[in-house]
Design a protein around this motif. Sequence first.
Motif, PDB file in Angstrom:
ATOM      1  N   THR A   1       0.822  -1.214   0.000  1.00 49.06           N
ATOM      2  CA  THR A   1       0.000   0.000   0.000  1.00 49.06           C
ATOM      3  C   THR A   1       0.855   1.263   0.000  1.00 49.06           C
ATOM      4  O   THR A   1       0.377   2.331  -0.351  1.00 49.06           O
ATOM      5  N   ARG A   2       2.127   1.132   0.368  1.00 49.26           N
ATOM      6  CA  ARG A   2       3.013   2.292   0.287  1.00 49.26           C
ATOM      7  C   ARG A   2       3.164   2.760  -1.152  1.00 49.26           C
ATOM      8  O   ARG A   2       3.299   3.966  -1.412  1.00 49.26           O
TER       9      ARG A   2
ATOM     10  N   GLY B   1       0.946   2.905  -3.323  1.00 41.60           N
ATOM     11  CA  GLY B   1      -0.209   3.732  -3.655  1.00 41.60           C
ATOM     12  C   GLY B   1      -0.064   5.177  -3.219  1.00 41.60           C
ATOM     13  O   GLY B   1      -0.853   6.035  -3.605  1.00 41.60           O
TER      14      GLY B   1
ATOM     15  N   ALA C   1      -2.993   0.857  -8.365  1.00 43.08           N
ATOM     16  CA  ALA C   1      -4.175   1.314  -7.630  1.00 43.08           C
ATOM     17  C   ALA C   1      -4.662   2.677  -8.114  1.00 43.08           C
ATOM     18  O   ALA C   1      -5.673   3.179  -7.647  1.00 43.08           O
TER      19      ALA C   1
ATOM     20  N   MET D   1      -7.158   6.107   4.841  1.00 38.64           N
ATOM     21  CA  MET D   1      -6.129   5.194   4.363  1.00 38.64           C
ATOM     22  C   MET D   1      -6.760   3.839   4.096  1.00 38.64           C
ATOM     23  O   MET D   1      -7.542   3.326   4.897  1.00 38.64           O
ATOM     24  N   ASN D   2      -6.386   3.266   2.942  1.00 36.31           N
ATOM     25  CA  ASN D   2      -6.996   2.000   2.544  1.00 36.31           C
ATOM     26  C   ASN D   2      -6.350   0.803   3.237  1.00 36.31           C
ATOM     27  O   ASN D   2      -5.178   0.844   3.632  1.00 36.31           O
ATOM     28  N   GLY D   3      -7.102  -0.259   3.363  1.00 37.61           N
ATOM     29  CA  GLY D   3      -6.583  -1.484   3.957  1.00 37.61           C
ATOM     30  C   GLY D   3      -7.736  -2.465   4.120  1.00 37.61           C
ATOM     31  O   GLY D   3      -8.890  -2.071   4.320  1.00 37.61           O
ATOM     32  N   THR D   4      -7.418  -3.732   3.995  1.00 36.56           N
ATOM     33  CA  THR D   4      -8.429  -4.767   4.157  1.00 36.56           C
ATOM     34  C   THR D   4      -8.668  -4.995   5.647  1.00 36.56           C
ATOM     35  O   THR D   4      -7.722  -4.976   6.443  1.00 36.56           O
TER      36      THR D   4
ATOM     37  N   PRO E   1     -12.997  -4.088   2.367  1.00 37.20           N
ATOM     38  CA  PRO E   1     -11.983  -3.030   2.223  1.00 37.20           C
ATOM     39  C   PRO E   1     -12.329  -1.861   3.139  1.00 37.20           C
ATOM     40  O   PRO E   1     -12.679  -0.780   2.682  1.00 37.20           O
TER      41      PRO E   1
ATOM     42  N   GLY F   1     -10.583  -0.078   5.447  1.00 39.41           N
ATOM     43  CA  GLY F   1      -9.677   1.046   5.661  1.00 39.41           C
ATOM     44  C   GLY F   1      -9.400   1.285   7.137  1.00 39.41           C
ATOM     45  O   GLY F   1      -9.869   0.553   8.008  1.00 39.41           O
TER      46      GLY F   1
ATOM     47  N   TYR G   1       9.699   1.403  -2.403  1.00 37.97           N
ATOM     48  CA  TYR G   1       8.454   2.097  -2.081  1.00 37.97           C
ATOM     49  C   TYR G   1       8.679   3.349  -1.246  1.00 37.97           C
ATOM     50  O   TYR G   1       8.063   4.387  -1.481  1.00 37.97           O
TER      51      TYR G   1
END
Lengths: 332, 332
Positions: free
Chosen positions: A49-50, A52, A60, A69-72, A94, A96, A247
């Motif tokens: 995700t970094r 992104g 993404a 901030m996104n995250g599962t 998803p 976040g 990243y």
Amino acid sequence: MKNRRILIDELPSGKLELSNYRLVEESVPEIEEGQVLCRTLALTIGAGTRAGLQGSASYAGAPQTGIVMNGTTVSRVARSTVAEVPEGALVVCPGGWQDYSVHEASALSVVDESLDPADYLGVLGTNGLTAYFGLLHVGRPQAGETVLVSAAAGSVGHLVGQIASIEGCRVVGVAGSDDKCRRLVEALGFDAAVNYKSDDFRAQAKAACPDGVDVYFDNTGGEILGTALRLMNVGGRIVCCGVVSQYDTANPSPGPRGVPGLLVNKRIRMEGFLVFDFADSYSDARAQLHRWMDEDRLTVWVDEVEGLENAPAAFVDLLAGGNVGTRIVRVG
Amino acid sequence: MKNRRILIDELPSGKLELSNYRLVEESVPEIEEGQVLCRTLALTIGAGTRAGLQGSASYAGAPQTGIVMNGTTVSRVARSTVAEVPEGALVVCPGGWQDYSVHEASALSVVDESLDPADYLGVLGTNGLTAYFGLLHVGRPQAGETVLVSAAAGSVGHLVGQIASIEGCRVVGVAGSDDKCRRLVEALGFDAAVNYKSDDFRAQAKAACPDGVDVYFDNTGGEILGTALRLMNVGGRIVCCGVVSQYDTANPSPGPRGVPGLLVNKRIRMEGFLVFDFADSYSDARAQLHRWMDEDRLTVWVDEVEGLENAPAAFVDLLAGGNVGTRIVRVG
């Protein structure tokens, strides 16, 4: 009842910093017909995700600020308008970095209560599926071959090595500390592990792969990829899974020398993939991963952090190599 | 009767120079039982042999001095102890840069007199086979896809583009002069061609590939590879055939940025190959190439130089981009 949300306040200009995030408190959102309100129980933090947050768009899309901030997450349904996803159901979504998230029912997967929520984020989530499809479908190791994996103590890497062992391969890990290397060998049964921060990393890697490398599962890119290229055997395969060395910086390094020259001389196949392309086969893969866990052939490392407010620090630390296995933040 | 031989006198320290070679005259060698003496008629000069002169070993092994420069030849059998290869037969052999060469019979392929010797060195030799297997077996283009090829006016590239056209692809060439680009489009039917020495090469390449690139056949590496990477479509394939941008220098450039990051995001397969790995299928490929020639679907460009003594200059000039098609030196 409030909804704590961690927003991307500003895109990082160099390394990610805590100040790139901002915690806000809002009221818990209302839902409309067809929607579901989810209470976050745990979220996963992955290095990918970094990417992104980098200035150039990743797979993404272009990065944005002012959004959560996104995250599962693994979440509990707190309110629902959809019969198939009733209040109280356990779901993966998803969600976040926030206490509550709202979704269309189609964005949710209902899961059962028999496993720890962390397993749905780790071994049976994106990380485990990435290890499974990347190694078996892209790398295609044969019994007796040598598989080298970087970020070997990470969420994907520690599973890649074990799956390669199950397939009958010699498994060598690359990690960022002597302690991680020791644990890979002693706790997970890697045949060898090498600390890339050692002064003589190249020599150590060579010694750990006396028959060369047939499959290199690359989570890092950069210098470790360069070293692996030199160890590859004719007909070798490089699985391009992630580029964690690149990243957390504004100045990604150039590609490794030897691309494409060594690819020609050694007839190497170097192939990138995204796990989403294998979505049609997720359930088969999950069943296999579950079976290996039941048979005690697959040990799952989970690295837990308590408290939503600690998610930014957990991410900064992860990018510096602080995690062992899948990093999970327990939220509610 | 003398045997003129061109020896590698000294390995190049930077760009290849005429002084790296030395012409000597020796007597024509004697042969022993099982051997064949061949008189060189023509030899081919390819950029790939420059890699064999680099300090680090290529697939051909570590470079040596004091030996005759290597190269495939079409030769006439001058003396023979082997019934299957009688005096007067036309053969293809690894004769090198000399008037006469001695071989075991197993190193020779007897060919018929119906074609120009140059065809055995070009379209039906290593160049044509490289184009055929690299494009069709490694790149696997589908009709309607866009195929980009670098060194497109070269011995391999001009055939790659035409085979891709036969397969129903849009074909875009990259070459080093406006004249070459014009000829690729007008004489060979490329859909477009772009001069990589143009100031706005990247913009021109992008404009020439409005639907992106599905297969990039890379003969050059370096900056052209970097440009191609940015144009690749999701699921694209990069055929790593050669690295001509990196051969004639003591300082090969680092690999392209975007490796491995773009390979991941775009799920690109980047694969090297050597034509020798396809030796079992050579005769089928030659038959197909021959058929396309007979049907006037494949135009073969041959670039001839007269005289063995001019081979070093022909090689230096080729590395500077002086050739169009397969460069042949007529010897005897």
